[in-house]
Design a protein around this motif. Structure first.
Motif, PDB file in Angstrom:
ATOM      1  N   ARG A  49       0.837  -1.213   0.000  1.00 54.29           N
ATOM      2  CA  ARG A  49       0.000   0.000   0.000  1.00 54.29           C
ATOM      3  C   ARG A  49       0.875   1.269   0.000  1.00 54.29           C
ATOM      4  N   ALA A  50       1.922   1.241   0.827  1.00 49.51           N
ATOM      5  CA  ALA A  50       2.798   2.422   0.916  1.00 49.51           C
ATOM      6  C   ALA A  50       3.501   2.676  -0.415  1.00 49.51           C
ATOM      7  N   ARG A  51       3.977   1.591  -1.052  1.00 45.98           N
ATOM      8  CA  ARG A  51       4.679   1.751  -2.336  1.00 45.98           C
ATOM      9  C   ARG A  51       3.726   2.215  -3.432  1.00 45.98           C
ATOM     10  N   ASP A  52       2.521   1.650  -3.452  1.00 47.56           N
ATOM     11  CA  ASP A  52       1.533   2.074  -4.454  1.00 47.56           C
ATOM     12  C   ASP A  52       1.229   3.567  -4.312  1.00 47.56           C
ATOM     13  N   TYR A  53       1.076   4.011  -3.071  1.00 50.30           N
ATOM     14  CA  TYR A  53       0.764   5.422  -2.846  1.00 50.30           C
ATOM     15  C   TYR A  53       1.928   6.314  -3.289  1.00 50.30           C
ATOM     16  N   LEU A  54       3.165   5.901  -2.926  1.00 48.44           N
ATOM     17  CA  LEU A  54       4.338   6.705  -3.289  1.00 48.44           C
ATOM     18  C   LEU A  54       4.527   6.751  -4.803  1.00 48.44           C
ATOM     19  N   GLU A  55       4.288   5.615  -5.475  1.00 50.23           N
ATOM     20  CA  GLU A  55       4.422   5.596  -6.932  1.00 50.23           C
ATOM     21  C   GLU A  55       3.382   6.492  -7.590  1.00 50.23           C
ATOM     22  N   ALA A  56       2.163   6.479  -7.053  1.00 47.66           N
ATOM     23  CA  ALA A  56       1.120   7.355  -7.587  1.00 47.66           C
ATOM     24  C   ALA A  56       1.490   8.824  -7.396  1.00 47.66           C
ATOM     25  N   GLN A  57       2.055   9.115  -6.210  1.00 48.95           N
ATOM     26  CA  GLN A  57       2.490  10.492  -5.933  1.00 48.95           C
ATOM     27  C   GLN A  57       3.617  10.914  -6.887  1.00 48.95           C
ATOM     28  N   ALA A  58       4.556   9.979  -7.131  1.00 48.10           N
ATOM     29  CA  ALA A  58       5.673  10.288  -8.027  1.00 48.10           C
ATOM     30  C   ALA A  58       5.176  10.537  -9.444  1.00 48.10           C
ATOM     31  N   LYS A  59       4.228   9.711  -9.915  1.00 44.79           N
ATOM     32  CA  LYS A  59       3.686   9.883 -11.264  1.00 44.79           C
ATOM     33  C   LYS A  59       2.959  11.223 -11.401  1.00 44.79           C
ATOM     34  N   ALA A  60       2.191  11.572 -10.363  1.00 49.35           N
ATOM     35  CA  ALA A  60       1.463  12.846 -10.391  1.00 49.35           C
ATOM     36  C   ALA A  60       2.446  14.019 -10.414  1.00 49.35           C
ATOM     37  N   ALA A  61       3.539  13.896  -9.640  1.00 48.49           N
ATOM     38  CA  ALA A  61       4.533  14.965  -9.601  1.00 48.49           C
ATOM     39  C   ALA A  61       5.223  15.122 -10.947  1.00 48.49           C
ATOM     40  N   LEU A  62       5.564  13.984 -11.602  1.00 53.21           N
ATOM     41  CA  LEU A  62       6.212  14.052 -12.915  1.00 53.21           C
ATOM     42  C   LEU A  62       5.281  14.662 -13.962  1.00 53.21           C
ATOM     43  N   ASP A  63       3.998  14.241 -13.928  1.00 58.18           N
ATOM     44  CA  ASP A  63       3.036  14.795 -14.888  1.00 58.18           C
ATOM     45  C   ASP A  63       2.924  16.311 -14.701  1.00 58.18           C
ATOM     46  N   ALA A  64       2.870  16.751 -13.440  1.00 60.78           N
ATOM     47  CA  ALA A  64       2.758  18.188 -13.166  1.00 60.78           C
ATOM     48  C   ALA A  64       4.011  18.921 -13.646  1.00 60.78           C
ATOM     49  N   ALA A  65       5.195  18.315 -13.422  1.00 60.41           N
ATOM     50  CA  ALA A  65       6.452  18.945 -13.832  1.00 60.41           C
ATOM     51  C   ALA A  65       6.514  19.085 -15.354  1.00 60.41           C
ATOM     52  N   ARG A  66       6.101  18.032 -16.055  1.00 62.66           N
ATOM     53  CA  ARG A  66       6.136  18.091 -17.528  1.00 62.66           C
ATOM     54  C   ARG A  66       5.161  19.140 -18.056  1.00 62.66           C
TER      55      ARG A  66
END
Length: 536
Positions: free
Chosen positions: A416-433
């Motif tokens: 659960r923790a890894r899934d949440y962190l990966e989702a957060q990382a993907k959202a951050a990358l999308d926002a950065a792009r």
């Protein structure tokens, strides 16, 4: 006035008398006389002439000479002090450019104006020599204590007669309630000696921390001998002071030695400082222990040190709070000056409330992100877990020590923790792009997606932008403004990036871009290391 044989020896006698009176070299006075006579001769023969005077140091005979320099014909400008090669052949054999032709001329009769001018030149030279002597005498005495007599007071500043010169004790360097009258004896610390146009300026102080340290050195033989060392001094002049001492001899108590028999040693310093109360504290290399000593007489329950920020939190019992802070914050301010740390004092109740708030915040984080009930989230926090990263990437054995957690539960928690962190990382990358961040910055080693997003919000969108950043812009830092430490927030500071890590990342980016040659950098670092070793 003519320089005749009758008064030739009188010149030397006068020079020696003036030199003795002003305590300067007689040769300097004779040189001043030579210059004054040369000026008088120029006023008689012509100011464009190069006339020089030499006084014999034994007989006192003054010789007047006219000097002319051989120059190229096209460079001839001053006919009185220069001559061409052709002209020089009348006086010299085989003259060359740069040679000088010297001829003796008759001594001058000095009229009243010329004599007055000569006197002024001699006085000026004597004054300059006297100033140089004073500066040479006092420049090496900066940082020591000196005794003097009060001469006068001007606009609150005290002029002190040191015998061989005068010094100034400025109004802000006096202990508040001190008042002086002419001819009072005064003991001061020489804070600075400067060579200025009007002569050497000697600045005194009675409020400097070094003044107290020097007073203790005079009163405590062990300090003078180096057995005890004063490590730090903090003063509120005229009111209270703290001094930290350490002994290099295990058989000697540094505090007891400074206090003296029945307080005799410390009392001598207190009397000199107009009753200033002095706390003598044992110095300790361990900063929290040293701080506990520095806050005496208050009792400290707990100390939390933040090395990176140079800040320290001190927890004291409720009834000790006013004692720890002191009147108008004096005790904590002096302790801060002594330890060179920002000190935040709180009561046990305030610290407990803050910890409870942190506990509740972490519990809420685990409940919302890992879909846990309150009891299980509190259990995680109680076991020392403070972030999702710790839960996701910790060794599974550390989760199994929690009561009621088996391997299946631990694996589910981590998933659960890894899934949440990966989702957060993907959202951050999308926002950065979306904000226009280039791929070379996204792919840069050491930057997480959340860091890249934070950089983009600060308008750092390319590797070139990142390479131009200063380390403190990324990691944050502290600057001193008007004596107060001010926090500079860093873009990556919320992610725990240190100054050293920021420096390494920026330098790596510059190497990747080809701005810095890694071989030259390595060579420069080796040279710097060698220099440090040589200094050591």
């Amino acid at each position: 006035m003519a320089i005749t044989s009758a008064n030739q020896l009188e010149l030397l006698q006068t020079a020696e008398a003036v030199a003795r009176e002003k305590m300067i070299d007689p040769g300097l006075v004779v040189e001043a006389m030579e210059e004054s006579l040369a000026r008088a001769a120029k006023s008689r023969y012509g100011s464009e002439m190069d006339i020089r005077v030499s006084i014999d140091r034994k007989t006192g005979r003054a010789t007047f000479t006219r000097v002319r320099t051989v120059v190229e014909e096209e460079e001839l400008e001053n006919y009185q002090s220069e001559l061409t090669v052709e002209q020089a052949k009348q006086y010299m054999a085989d003259p060359a450019v740069g040679d000088t032709y010297v001829e003796e001329i008759p001594p001058v009769e000095m009229g009243r104006i010329a004599a007055q001018s000569a006197k002024q030149v001699i006085l000026q030279k004597v004054r300059e020599a006297e100033r140089d002597r004073q500066y040479e005498e006092f420049k090496d005495r900066a940082g020591t204590i000196i005794n003097g007599l009060v001469k006068r007071e001007e606009y609150g500043n005290v002029i002190v007669d040191l015998g061989a010169g005068e010094a100034i004790l400025r109004r802000n360097e006096k202990i508040g309630r001190e008042a002086y009258r002419p001819n009072d004896r005064i003991r001061c610390y020489i804070k600075d000696v400067r060579r200025e146009q009007r002569g050497p300026q000697i600045f005194l102080s009675r409020t400097a921390p070094e003044f107290m340290a020097e007073l203790f050195k005079m009163e405590v033989p062990e300090i003078y001998d180096g057995i005890i060392e004063i490590k730090a001094v903090a003063r509120d002049p005229g009111s209270r002071a703290k001094i930290a001492v350490i002994s290099y001899d295990g058989s000697i108590d540094p505090v007891g030695a400074c206090v003296g028999m029945r307080g005799s040693r410390v009392q001598a310093v207190v009397n000199e400082l107009q009753g200033e109360k002095i706390d003598i504290i044992p110095w300790n290399e361990d900063q929290p222990t040293f701080l506990v000593n520095a806050l005496q007489p208050a009792e400290v329950s707990k100390v939390v040190l933040d090395d990176e920020a140079g800040k320290i939190e001190v927890v004291v019992p409720e009834e000790q709070l006013s004692l720890a802070i002191g009147r108008r914050g004096q005790n904590v301010r002096l302790a801060s000056q002594l330890t060179k740390l920002d000190i935040d004092i709180m009561t046990e109740a305030e610290e407990s409330a803050r910890r409870q708030k942190e506990f509740e915040a972490r519990t809420a984080l685990f409940m919302s992100t890992l879909d846990l009930d309150e009891f299980f989230a509190q259990l995680l926090v109680s076991e020392g877990f403070s972030s999702l990263e710790e839960v996701a990437y910790v060794e599974i054995d550390e989760l199994l020590v929690i009561d009621g957690v088996d391997e299946g539960t631990a694996s589910e928690l981590q998933a659960r923790a890894r899934d949440y962190l990966e989702a957060q990382a993907k959202a951050a990358l999308d926002a950065a792009r979306e904000m226009g961040v280039e791929e070379n910055l996204i792919a840069f080693e050491g930057l997480t997606p959340q860091m890249v997003e934070a950089l983009a919000k600060d308008d750092v969108k390319t590797l070139e932008d990142f390479a131009t950043c200063a380390d403190w812009e990324l990691a944050g830092g502290w600057t001193t403004v008007d004596g107060q430490r001010v926090k500079d927030d860093g873009v990556l500071e919320p992610f725990g990036i240190s100054l050293e890590e920021a420096q390494d990342m920026v330098m790596t980016a510059r190497i990747v871009l080809g701005w810095v040659d890694p071989e030259e950098l390595a060579s420069a670092e080796e040279d710097e290391t060698a220099d440090e070793e040589d200094e050591a």
